[in-house]
Design a protein around this motif. Structure first.
Motif, short mmCIF file in Angstrom:
data_model
loop_
_atom_site.label_atom_id
_atom_site.label_comp_id
_atom_site.label_asym_id
_atom_site.label_seq_id
_atom_site.Cartn_x
_atom_site.Cartn_y
_atom_site.Cartn_z
N GLY A 15 -4.93 -3.55 11.73
CA GLY A 15 -5.93 -3.95 13.19
C GLY A 15 -5.63 -5.68 12.85
O GLY A 15 -4.69 -6.10 11.90
N GLU A 16 -6.75 -6.02 13.59
CA GLU A 16 -6.89 -7.41 14.32
C GLU A 16 -8.47 -8.23 12.78
O GLU A 16 -8.18 -9.03 12.72
CB GLU A 16 -7.13 -7.64 15.54
CG GLU A 16 -5.79 -7.89 16.40
CD GLU A 16 -6.84 -8.76 17.23
OE1 GLU A 16 -7.60 -8.67 18.16
OE2 GLU A 16 -5.28 -8.15 18.62
N ASP A 17 -8.62 -6.98 12.58
CA ASP A 17 -10.17 -7.01 11.99
C ASP A 17 -9.99 -6.67 10.27
O ASP A 17 -11.07 -7.34 9.75
CB ASP A 17 -10.99 -6.29 12.30
CG ASP A 17 -11.91 -7.22 14.30
OD1 ASP A 17 -10.88 -7.88 14.08
OD2 ASP A 17 -11.77 -5.92 15.23
N ILE A 18 -10.16 -6.02 9.85
CA ILE A 18 -9.46 -5.75 8.52
C ILE A 18 -7.57 -6.03 7.88
O ILE A 18 -7.45 -6.10 8.33
CB ILE A 18 -9.77 -4.23 8.25
CG1 ILE A 18 -10.58 -3.98 9.29
CG2 ILE A 18 -9.83 -3.71 6.84
CD1 ILE A 18 -10.49 -2.20 9.43
N GLU A 19 -9.25 -7.08 6.72
CA GLU A 19 -7.72 -7.00 5.28
C GLU A 19 -7.95 -7.23 4.65
O GLU A 19 -9.22 -7.05 3.63
CB GLU A 19 -7.91 -8.86 5.50
CG GLU A 19 -6.40 -9.43 4.74
CD GLU A 19 -7.31 -10.98 4.38
OE1 GLU A 19 -6.03 -11.43 4.70
OE2 GLU A 19 -7.67 -11.66 3.96
N ILE A 20 -7.01 -6.19 3.02
CA ILE A 20 -7.33 -5.16 2.18
C ILE A 20 -6.52 -6.52 1.29
O ILE A 20 -5.34 -6.47 1.60
CB ILE A 20 -6.47 -4.02 1.96
CG1 ILE A 20 -7.76 -3.52 2.66
CG2 ILE A 20 -7.01 -3.54 0.68
CD1 ILE A 20 -7.13 -2.00 2.79
N LYS A 21 -6.92 -7.38 0.34
CA LYS A 21 -6.16 -8.14 -0.43
C LYS A 21 -6.32 -7.36 -2.43
O LYS A 21 -6.98 -7.70 -2.68
CB LYS A 21 -6.85 -9.91 -0.42
CG LYS A 21 -5.51 -10.44 -1.14
CD LYS A 21 -6.70 -11.48 -1.23
CE LYS A 21 -6.01 -12.78 -1.73
NZ LYS A 21 -6.66 -13.78 -1.31
N ILE A 22 -5.38 -7.98 -3.38
CA ILE A 22 -5.09 -7.69 -4.30
C ILE A 22 -6.09 -8.85 -4.88
O ILE A 22 -5.49 -10.06 -4.67
CB ILE A 22 -3.55 -7.22 -5.20
CG1 ILE A 22 -2.91 -5.94 -4.04
CG2 ILE A 22 -4.04 -6.99 -6.21
CD1 ILE A 22 -3.80 -5.33 -3.77
N VAL A 23 -7.28 -8.57 -5.22
CA VAL A 23 -8.21 -9.71 -6.12
C VAL A 23 -7.38 -9.64 -7.51
O VAL A 23 -8.28 -10.76 -8.71
CB VAL A 23 -9.73 -10.07 -5.48
CG1 VAL A 23 -9.22 -9.84 -3.61
CG2 VAL A 23 -10.00 -8.69 -5.49
N GLY A 24 -7.58 -8.42 -8.15
CA GLY A 24 -6.98 -8.34 -9.93
C GLY A 24 -6.22 -7.33 -9.93
O GLY A 24 -6.72 -6.78 -9.85
N VAL A 25 -5.72 -7.36 -10.84
CA VAL A 25 -4.91 -6.64 -12.05
C VAL A 25 -5.69 -6.21 -13.47
O VAL A 25 -4.91 -7.10 -13.93
CB VAL A 25 -3.44 -6.37 -11.74
CG1 VAL A 25 -2.47 -5.46 -12.41
CG2 VAL A 25 -3.21 -6.35 -10.70
N GLU A 26 -6.30 -5.51 -13.78
CA GLU A 26 -6.29 -5.25 -14.76
C GLU A 26 -5.97 -3.98 -16.24
O GLU A 26 -6.67 -3.01 -15.26
CB GLU A 26 -8.23 -5.92 -15.35
CG GLU A 26 -8.62 -6.85 -14.70
CD GLU A 26 -10.06 -6.61 -14.73
OE1 GLU A 26 -10.77 -6.30 -15.14
OE2 GLU A 26 -10.32 -8.51 -14.34
N GLY A 27 -4.67 -3.79 -16.37
CA GLY A 27 -4.45 -2.55 -16.88
C GLY A 27 -4.27 -2.08 -15.66
O GLY A 27 -3.70 -2.44 -14.71
N ASP A 28 -4.57 -0.05 -15.81
CA ASP A 28 -4.43 0.28 -15.27
C ASP A 28 -5.60 0.45 -13.43
O ASP A 28 -5.80 1.42 -13.04
CB ASP A 28 -4.27 1.94 -15.10
CG ASP A 28 -5.64 2.20 -16.12
OD1 ASP A 28 -7.07 1.20 -15.48
OD2 ASP A 28 -5.33 3.53 -16.86
#
Length: 74
Positions: A15-28
């Protein structure tokens, strides 16, 4: 279910209001950053299910709650 591939620092917009961002990847494990309006509750699924269960229990025991409230008034 929609399945998307994202890399570090890429995001998904809901939508206009929700953002999900990948901020880190550590192993699994993947760390997500979620930006949403304050009026939208964001919980891990297991926490959400626990809240739902507690709400159902509270609805099934309204007399207990009324007795507790009445005891506080006295």
């Amino acid at each position: 279910m929609l399945v998307l591939t994202r890399r570090l620092n890429e995001a998904i917009q809901i939508g206009e209001d929700i953002e999900i961002k990948i901020v880190g990847v550590e192993g699994d494990q993947i760390k997500l950053g979620i930006s949403a309006p304050k009026e939208i509750d964001v919980h891990r699924k297991e926490v959400y299910l626990e809240i739902q269960q507690e709400n159902k229990q509270a609805l099934n025991n309204p007399d207990d709650l009324l007795n507790l409230l009445n005891a506080r008034k006295e």
